[in-house]
Scaffold this motif. Structure first.
Motif, PDB file in Angstrom:
ATOM      1  N   TRP A   1       5.999   7.716  -2.532  1.00  0.00           N
ATOM      2  CA  TRP A   1       5.639   6.560  -1.727  1.00  0.00           C
ATOM      3  C   TRP A   1       5.331   6.998  -0.299  1.00  0.00           C
ATOM      4  CZ3 TRP A   1       9.406   1.940  -3.147  1.00  0.00           C
ATOM      5  CH2 TRP A   1       9.156   1.563  -4.477  1.00  0.00           C
ATOM      6  N   ASP A   2       4.475   6.248   0.364  1.00  0.00           N
ATOM      7  CA  ASP A   2       4.069   6.550   1.739  1.00  0.00           C
ATOM      8  C   ASP A   2       5.103   5.934   2.691  1.00  0.00           C
ATOM      9  OD1 ASP A   2       2.940   6.774   4.220  1.00  0.00           O
ATOM     10  OD2 ASP A   2       0.952   6.098   3.631  1.00  0.00           O
ATOM     11  N   PHE A   3       6.022   6.756   3.172  1.00  0.00           N
ATOM     12  CA  PHE A   3       7.118   6.235   3.988  1.00  0.00           C
ATOM     13  C   PHE A   3       6.665   5.833   5.390  1.00  0.00           C
ATOM     14  CE2 PHE A   3       9.231   8.653   0.651  1.00  0.00           C
ATOM     15  CZ  PHE A   3      10.127   7.705   0.194  1.00  0.00           C
ATOM     16  N   SER A   4       5.567   6.409   5.859  1.00  0.00           N
ATOM     17  CA  SER A   4       5.041   5.959   7.149  1.00  0.00           C
ATOM     18  C   SER A   4       4.514   4.531   7.028  1.00  0.00           C
ATOM     19  CB  SER A   4       3.942   6.904   7.644  1.00  0.00           C
ATOM     20  OG  SER A   4       2.857   6.928   6.737  1.00  0.00           O
ATOM     21  N   ALA A   5       3.886   4.214   5.889  1.00  0.00           N
ATOM     22  CA  ALA A   5       3.417   2.844   5.659  1.00  0.00           C
ATOM     23  C   ALA A   5       4.605   1.883   5.547  1.00  0.00           C
ATOM     24  CB  ALA A   5       2.556   2.774   4.398  1.00  0.00           C
ATOM     25  N   ILE A   6       5.692   2.354   4.922  1.00  0.00           N
ATOM     26  CA  ILE A   6       6.894   1.526   4.832  1.00  0.00           C
ATOM     27  C   ILE A   6       7.436   1.226   6.226  1.00  0.00           C
ATOM     28  CG2 ILE A   6       9.311   1.504   4.097  1.00  0.00           C
ATOM     29  CD1 ILE A   6       8.453   2.993   1.574  1.00  0.00           C
ATOM     30  N   ARG A   7       7.488   2.247   7.095  1.00  0.00           N
ATOM     31  CA  ARG A   7       7.978   2.018   8.459  1.00  0.00           C
ATOM     32  C   ARG A   7       7.083   1.027   9.205  1.00  0.00           C
ATOM     33  NH1 ARG A   7       9.182   7.585   8.020  1.00  0.00           N
ATOM     34  NH2 ARG A   7       7.167   8.165   8.924  1.00  0.00           N
TER      35      ARG A   7
ATOM     36  N   ALA B   1       0.817  -1.217   0.000  1.00  0.00           N
ATOM     37  CA  ALA B   1       0.000   0.000   0.000  1.00  0.00           C
ATOM     38  C   ALA B   1       0.849   1.264   0.000  1.00  0.00           C
ATOM     39  CB  ALA B   1      -0.935   0.010   1.213  1.00  0.00           C
ATOM     40  N   SER B   2       2.083   1.157   0.462  1.00  0.00           N
ATOM     41  CA  SER B   2       2.951   2.345   0.485  1.00  0.00           C
ATOM     42  C   SER B   2       3.183   2.914  -0.909  1.00  0.00           C
ATOM     43  CB  SER B   2       4.298   2.004   1.128  1.00  0.00           C
ATOM     44  OG  SER B   2       5.086   1.170   0.279  1.00  0.00           O
ATOM     45  N   ARG B   3       3.015   2.075  -1.941  1.00  0.00           N
ATOM     46  CA  ARG B   3       3.240   2.526  -3.316  1.00  0.00           C
ATOM     47  C   ARG B   3       1.985   3.087  -3.970  1.00  0.00           C
ATOM     48  NH1 ARG B   3       6.243  -2.510  -3.410  1.00  0.00           N
ATOM     49  NH2 ARG B   3       4.779  -3.539  -4.807  1.00  0.00           N
TER      50      ARG B   3
ATOM     51  N   ALA C   1       6.204 -10.378   2.038  1.00  0.00           N
ATOM     52  CA  ALA C   1       6.533  -9.082   2.649  1.00  0.00           C
ATOM     53  C   ALA C   1       8.028  -8.802   2.526  1.00  0.00           C
ATOM     54  CB  ALA C   1       6.108  -9.079   4.113  1.00  0.00           C
ATOM     55  N   ALA C   2       8.851  -9.837   2.673  1.00  0.00           N
ATOM     56  CA  ALA C   2      10.298  -9.658   2.521  1.00  0.00           C
ATOM     57  C   ALA C   2      10.645  -9.226   1.094  1.00  0.00           C
ATOM     58  CB  ALA C   2      11.022 -10.959   2.879  1.00  0.00           C
ATOM     59  N   ILE C   3       9.912  -9.754   0.114  1.00  0.00           N
ATOM     60  CA  ILE C   3      10.111  -9.323  -1.273  1.00  0.00           C
ATOM     61  C   ILE C   3       9.715  -7.859  -1.425  1.00  0.00           C
ATOM     62  CG2 ILE C   3       9.284  -9.646  -3.645  1.00  0.00           C
ATOM     63  CD1 ILE C   3       8.961 -12.666  -2.894  1.00  0.00           C
ATOM     64  N   ALA C   4       8.564  -7.486  -0.845  1.00  0.00           N
ATOM     65  CA  ALA C   4       8.126  -6.087  -0.905  1.00  0.00           C
ATOM     66  C   ALA C   4       9.116  -5.171  -0.213  1.00  0.00           C
ATOM     67  CB  ALA C   4       6.745  -5.952  -0.269  1.00  0.00           C
ATOM     68  N   ALA C   5       9.762  -5.672   0.845  1.00  0.00           N
ATOM     69  CA  ALA C   5      10.755  -4.867   1.558  1.00  0.00           C
ATOM     70  C   ALA C   5      11.967  -4.585   0.677  1.00  0.00           C
ATOM     71  CB  ALA C   5      11.189  -5.581   2.839  1.00  0.00           C
ATOM     72  N   CYS C   6      12.320  -5.528  -0.204  1.00  0.00           N
ATOM     73  CA  CYS C   6      13.442  -5.284  -1.140  1.00  0.00           C
ATOM     74  C   CYS C   6      13.134  -4.078  -2.027  1.00  0.00           C
ATOM     75  CB  CYS C   6      13.685  -6.517  -2.003  1.00  0.00           C
ATOM     76  SG  CYS C   6      14.356  -7.942  -1.116  1.00  0.00           S
ATOM     77  N   HIS C   7      11.899  -3.972  -2.486  1.00  0.00           N
ATOM     78  CA  HIS C   7      11.501  -2.816  -3.296  1.00  0.00           C
ATOM     79  C   HIS C   7      11.505  -1.543  -2.454  1.00  0.00           C
ATOM     80  CE1 HIS C   7      10.475  -5.211  -6.800  1.00  0.00           C
ATOM     81  NE2 HIS C   7       9.726  -6.002  -6.035  1.00  0.00           N
ATOM     82  N   ALA C   8      11.062  -1.655  -1.206  1.00  0.00           N
ATOM     83  CA  ALA C   8      10.981  -0.471  -0.343  1.00  0.00           C
ATOM     84  C   ALA C   8      12.360   0.089  -0.039  1.00  0.00           C
ATOM     85  CB  ALA C   8      10.257  -0.831   0.952  1.00  0.00           C
ATOM     86  N   HIS C   9      13.352  -0.778   0.059  1.00  0.00           N
ATOM     87  CA  HIS C   9      14.710  -0.328   0.388  1.00  0.00           C
ATOM     88  C   HIS C   9      15.441   0.250  -0.823  1.00  0.00           C
ATOM     89  CE1 HIS C   9      14.862  -1.615   4.522  1.00  0.00           C
ATOM     90  NE2 HIS C   9      14.567  -2.875   4.218  1.00  0.00           N
ATOM     91  N   ALA C  10      15.015  -0.114  -2.043  1.00  0.00           N
ATOM     92  CA  ALA C  10      15.750   0.288  -3.253  1.00  0.00           C
ATOM     93  C   ALA C  10      15.382   1.701  -3.683  1.00  0.00           C
ATOM     94  CB  ALA C  10      15.461  -0.697  -4.383  1.00  0.00           C
ATOM     95  N   ARG C  11      16.363   2.421  -4.211  1.00  0.00           N
ATOM     96  CA  ARG C  11      16.115   3.778  -4.699  1.00  0.00           C
ATOM     97  C   ARG C  11      15.626   3.789  -6.137  1.00  0.00           C
ATOM     98  NH1 ARG C  11      21.581   6.896  -3.131  1.00  0.00           N
ATOM     99  NH2 ARG C  11      22.427   4.963  -4.016  1.00  0.00           N
TER     100      ARG C  11
END
Length: 399
Positions: free
Chosen positions: A253-259, A229-231, A282-292
């Motif tokens: 992106w919604d960085f509060s949702a990422i946190r 949802a952060s995206r 979720a771990a896969i989604a976290a890879c996207h969240a960490h990437a620039r």
């Protein structure tokens, strides 16, 4: 806000989910008349429960064959509505039991979704029908049949015993996941997203986590939903058009949702039992969240995570997503072989996903004629207007 707790408490005492909903609504109707006239009570929820219980007793009085239940309900009627019917220690159990009943295996998947949104989420039939783009009468019929099935199957209104809870919990999580995925990418209609539906799934998942804090996979689902949802803010343009991952402005992106998502993933991991299907996604989604950017994404790790997911929860969609990750990691030819194996085995028949991915891979390999045909096929199979427009644009761009 209190609907799930009220209906849950009433269903526990009446043993009849349909009746519990009816008398709860009758109590609200009575409150709309008496509260403006007499003033709101000090304990509004207790007042509603006491009124609803009296309505339930009246209903049982009218059912001569239900004398035993009437006697059970009538006992303790003089407690003024603040007694054991509204026991604060039972609130969590009532809401949890309501979730498990609404997601019971005797119901079809469509009925579980509709009943969960109605009884636990408190959505109206009109809201559910609008979310899933089906007639209101269809949703009402599903809910009615679901209640009759529960009654006919004599499903007890209770939280399953600990020995059975883990097996039944998977069904509850799958219902919440279906609700979220429909909100995150609508299967049909003119809108790519249905955020209200997705956020309702997150709310229900967080309610479940509060009731079952020791279940890591519940937190895995929360993490997956929050990170996905952060995206949302970057996935559509000003006119609602779909924006693909590589073109998204990640500053939106919604960085509060990422946190929140990363915190939930940490909670799921801290149990030390290994991640389940939702935790791995979720771990896969976290890879996207960490990437620039897409180029800086750790695609090799995503491939490994999809391999693990394929062992824990094998499905053709997981295989297809792993092929995409393999292509992004630099091996589109190998990825095409994987996709062609899915085609040969007739996996995902009628889905637009397979020709869509195959068209992308053929484009990367320079086979533009075949790619265009696959993308046009995907567009014909796609039920969502926004996704279809993206596919047709890609096909047209190939000349």
């Amino acid at each position: 806000m209190e609907s799930a707790r009220i209906v849950g408490a009433l269903a526990r005492y009446t043993g009849d989910l349909d009746l519990a909903e009816d008398v709860a609504q009758e109590a609200v109707a009575e409150a709309l008349v008496s509260w403006p006239r007499d003033g709101a009570p000090d304990n509004p929820v207790g007042w509603l429960l006491a009124t609803a219980r009296r309505r339930a007793i009246d209903a049982f009085r009218r059912r001569a064959a239900r004398d035993d239940k009437y006697t059970l309900l009538a006992t303790g009627e003089s407690d003024g509505g603040d007694g054991h019917l509204w026991d604060p220690d039972r609130i969590d159990d009532d809401v949890l039991a309501l979730m498990f009943v609404a997601c019971h295996p005797v119901l079809s998947p469509e009925a579980r979704v509709a009943l969960t949104l109605r009884t636990v989420g408190g959505l109206s039939s009109e809201e559910i029908a609008r979310a899933f783009l089906v007639p209101v009468a269809t949703i009402q019929a599903r809910i009615t049949r679901a209640k009759k099935t529960i009654a006919a199957a004599r499903v007890p209104f209770e939280v399953p015993p600990a020995a059975d809870r883990k097996a039944r919990l998977g069904g509850v999580l799958s219902v919440l996941y279906v609700i979220f995925t429909e909100g995150s990418t609508a299967t049909a209609g003119d809108d790519l997203l249905r955020p209200d539906l997705a956020y309702e799934a997150i709310r229900l998942a967080r309610t479940l986590a509060a009731l079952l804090p020791g279940e890591p996979e519940v937190f895995g689902l929360i993490a997956l939903c929050e990170l996905t949802a952060s995206r949302f803010p970057a996935r559509t343009g000003p006119d609602g058009e779909a924006i693909l991952l590589e073109q998204q402005d990640r500053r939106r992106w919604d960085f509060s949702a990422i946190r929140r998502g990363l915190a939930a993933l940490a909670q799921a991991t801290s149990a030390g039992r290994g991640l389940g299907p939702y935790g791995l996604q979720a771990a896969i989604a976290a890879c996207h969240a960490h990437a620039r950017s897409v180029a800086e994404t750790d695609w090799e790790r995503i491939v490994l995570l999809y391999e693990a997911l394929g062992r824990v929860a094998p499905s053709p969609v997981v295989e297809l997503n792993r092929a995409v990750a393999v292509a992004m990691a630099g091996a589109p030819g190998e990825a095409l072989t994987m996709v062609d194996e899915l085609v040969a085995r007739d996996r995902l028949p009628g889905s637009h996903l397979l020709p869509s991915v195959r068209g992308e891979l053929l484009t990367r390999l320079g086979r533009t004629g075949e790619a265009r045909a696959e993308l046009e096929l995907a567009a014909r199979l796609c039920g969502n207007a926004r996704e279809r427009a993206v596919l047709l644009h890609k096909a047209a761009a190939l000349g």
